[in-house]
Design a protein around this motif. Structure first.
Motif, PDB file in Angstrom:
ATOM      1  N   GLN A 365       0.940  -1.303   0.128  1.00  0.00           N
ATOM      2  CA  GLN A 365      -0.246  -0.138   0.075  1.00  0.00           C
ATOM      3  C   GLN A 365       0.771   1.202  -0.093  1.00  0.00           C
ATOM      4  O   GLN A 365       0.970   2.022   0.915  1.00  0.00           O
ATOM      5  CB  GLN A 365      -0.891   0.104   1.220  1.00  0.00           C
ATOM      6  N   PRO A 366       1.615   1.616  -1.012  1.00  0.00           N
ATOM      7  CA  PRO A 366       2.626   2.738  -1.214  1.00  0.00           C
ATOM      8  C   PRO A 366       1.726   4.060  -1.293  1.00  0.00           C
ATOM      9  O   PRO A 366       1.559   4.346  -2.569  1.00  0.00           O
ATOM     10  CB  PRO A 366       3.449   2.332  -2.360  1.00  0.00           C
ATOM     11  N   LYS A 367       1.141   4.661  -0.453  1.00  0.00           N
ATOM     12  CA  LYS A 367      -0.060   5.535  -0.410  1.00  0.00           C
ATOM     13  C   LYS A 367       0.503   6.863  -1.070  1.00  0.00           C
ATOM     14  O   LYS A 367      -0.070   7.177  -1.849  1.00  0.00           O
ATOM     15  CB  LYS A 367      -0.492   5.717   0.925  1.00  0.00           C
ATOM     16  N   LEU A 368       1.690   7.340  -0.487  1.00  0.00           N
ATOM     17  CA  LEU A 368       2.269   8.625  -1.187  1.00  0.00           C
ATOM     18  C   LEU A 368       2.629   8.405  -2.741  1.00  0.00           C
ATOM     19  O   LEU A 368       2.334   9.245  -3.430  1.00  0.00           O
ATOM     20  CB  LEU A 368       3.330   9.186  -0.315  1.00  0.00           C
ATOM     21  N   SER A 369       3.445   7.354  -2.804  1.00  0.00           N
ATOM     22  CA  SER A 369       4.051   7.290  -4.480  1.00  0.00           C
ATOM     23  C   SER A 369       2.821   7.058  -5.153  1.00  0.00           C
ATOM     24  O   SER A 369       2.630   7.554  -6.390  1.00  0.00           O
ATOM     25  CB  SER A 369       4.782   6.176  -4.196  1.00  0.00           C
TER      26      SER A 369
END
Lengths: 393, 393
Positions: A365-369
């Motif tokens: 869950q790489p939210k910012l990327s």
């Protein structure tokens, strides 16, 4: 250069007014740039079959045409010419083959959801290309003129711009010193050429997180060197290191610098870390433009976006592996990711460092990327109004 | 590689004994080297006029023929081929034009006073070339085989070997990655080629002492980089710096390293200082092979000579500008000189450093460098018995 350009323009205006041949003027004035107005086009008589969008290996497919402009120290820039894609021919003593006098840019043209073709901040690439040319003692030029020529090249090969999701037309402007003499000195001849080709999504399965090899034994760039210029000479020394990384079951090299093992770049991308810093503040951090990293267009775009959002601190300063390891132990690292033209963003899942495999938490869950990826691709594919440069007839 | 070579040889012996086709074996075994025995020759039908010996500008004249050997990761090395000098043709995406995947060697063939043509320690160049190839992820080969091919090339163009004093035939073996795909990765194709050409005395007026620009702002090589390999990527970053030196009325760049401004190389040469050290002992000092300097063949030859003479101390260790400035003030510096294949030795008369012009005392009578020059050229031109490698039919 602007002053010289103006002077040439005034001379031209004067001489055209007075009926003096343009060609004479050009030979005399050794033009400090080539001109889109001089562009000639030779269309192919045997167009190639286009590859299917799901089989687009990066850098393996090229369109039917290419752009070329010659330069000599005696006569300055020649006229830009578009012709069918063909091999280049060099004297075996050409300086580019011996001393690495060469530089390039990487850009993309995107087919928008509205069917319009657009470029993403192309003048950023032109500025960097001219800076690099100067550092190689190669000729500079007016970036607007090259962009106009590139637009024409893309219009001619417009059927090659992929319509598939996250695919695009990769553009490779290249400038080489092809002076046919040995001896480590300024190249008195140069060739600027542009090839373009369709590329797919950088990763076959979307934003697949990568494992990095971080070995301080290898150093990509150093103060007093050329690490911040897009010169060919920055890349040859990385090939064996990248092969070693692959042998060690890593996908990319994390380039460290200095005794504190500063995280500078990853593969051929800039690197970002999103974390809660020692002061407890959420922060996006990346290595500053101190000569050790490339001033990436995606890098500056992400910084600009994050500053516009104003939701967390954005910092350009060196940070070392010790800080990263400590922050990982204290659960303060949210994400680490690369950023570049090829993939937009590239999440990191593991770093192999000093015999340990460091797990980067945000796997899955790489939210910012992901947010950066969506925001930038929304701009690039015309899903959002922006400063994209549309290519029109 | 030796083990692989033996294995292939055994296989070949077996298969030849049993009547199996050699070609099949070769395709199957992906040869780890090319062979002189496979060399084919195509002679020119239009030999060029040779330049007059007094007008030999370095790197501007080439003989009638060249040598080429192809390599692919799939099929290994092809057969060496000598043919008339011709342009090379590359796909515009060839990796050598974008990522500087290229390396070279510089060697010379000398026409002895006895009319025999000789090479100076050619296997030293072959060892270095293979080391550099490995560092570029390019294929290695058996150096003896390449030397045999080069000897044949020189025999074919033997009329080009200058008979004039201190002139010679410069030999440029070059290896490039010509894989026609973009992407920073191992080149799956390579081309080894050799061009040769007559060169005169490096300086028009003998051993003319030079002025050096020493600006610590520019750094040629650094730990973890490739400064000790003869890769093209070491040279492109030096071009603008050399141009700056010329603008500042200097002939060459003195490359400094580190906070103590260590003297590493000069232009494209190794550097030596002959001085009385702090302990009052006469000493020849040069930067050690720590990765920051090229392991020069002339460098090692001078060290060997000096050690044989046993008349003064010979030391390989870093030394900085502070020590040099102090020693100059105390009249302890006897000589400073560069050493390389192009000029053998190159005396230094001045160093421009931190706004001052440092005078190196031995101007006009550079005794040790002159002695080295005479000793080495006596060997090279066959005035003295030595380990020179004679080229015979």
């Amino acid at each position: 250069m602007a002053a010289i350009g103006r002077q040439v323009f005034n001379t031209l205006t004067y001489q055209v007014k007075h009926g003096i041949y343009l060609n004479t003027v050009r030979a005399f004035s050794s033009p400090s740039t080539f001109k889109y107005a001089d562009l000639t086009v030779e269309q192919t008589k045997s167009p190639q079959a286009k590859p299917t969008p799901d089989k687009l290996l990066f850098g393996h497919h090229f369109t039917d045409h290419m752009l070329e402009v010659d330069w000599t120290s005696k006569n300055g820039w020649g006229k830009p010419h578009i012709s069918p894609l063909h091999n280049l021919s060099f004297h075996p003593a050409a300086k580019v083959l011996h001393y690495g006098i060469e530089l390039f840019e990487g850009m993309k043209a995107y087919m928008g959801v509205d069917g319009k073709i657009r470029l993403f901040r192309p003048m950023e690439n032109m500025k960097r290309m001219n800076k690099t040319a100067k550092r190689c003692d190669l000729p500079t030029f007016d970036g607007e003129e090259l962009i106009s020529c590139i637009k024409k090249l893309i219009l001619i090969d417009r059927e090659w711009v992929p319509k598939a999701e996250n695919s695009s037309l990769y553009i490779r402007p290249t400038l080489i010193g092809n002076d046919p003499t040995l001896g480590v000195s300024k190249s008195q001849q140069a060739l600027l050429f542009v090839i373009v080709g369709p590329v797919g999504s950088y990763f076959t399965t979307g934003l697949e997180p990568v494992t990095l090899m971080a070995d301080p034994k290898y150093v990509r760039a150093w103060p007093g060197g050329c690490g911040s210029y897009k010169m060919g000479s920055n890349y040859a020394p990385t090939i064996e290191v990248q092969s070693n990384a692959v042998k060690a079951k890593c996908q990319q090299v994390l380039w460290l610098y200095g005794e504190d093992h500063q995280l500078t770049e990853v593969g051929t991308m800039n690197l970002f870390m999103y974390w809660t810093n020692e002061e407890g503040v959420d922060e996006l951090i990346t290595h500053p433009l101190d000569g050790l990293v490339l001033p990436g267009v995606t890098r500056s775009s992400l910084i600009k976006l994050a500053e516009e959002w104003g939701e967390f601190k954005v910092t350009e300063k060196p940070y070392g592996m010790k800080e990263v390891v400590k922050a990982l132990k204290e659960n303060r690292v949210k994400e680490i990711f690369g950023a570049g033209t090829a993939c937009v963003v590239c999440p990191v899942k593991e770093i192999v460092y000093e015999g340990e495999v460091l797990q980067i938490p945000a796997v899955g869950q790489p939210k910012l990327s992901m947010r950066f990826f969506k925001e930038l691709t929304d701009i690039q594919f015309g899903r959002k109004p922006s400063d994209m440069v549309e290519i029109v007839e």
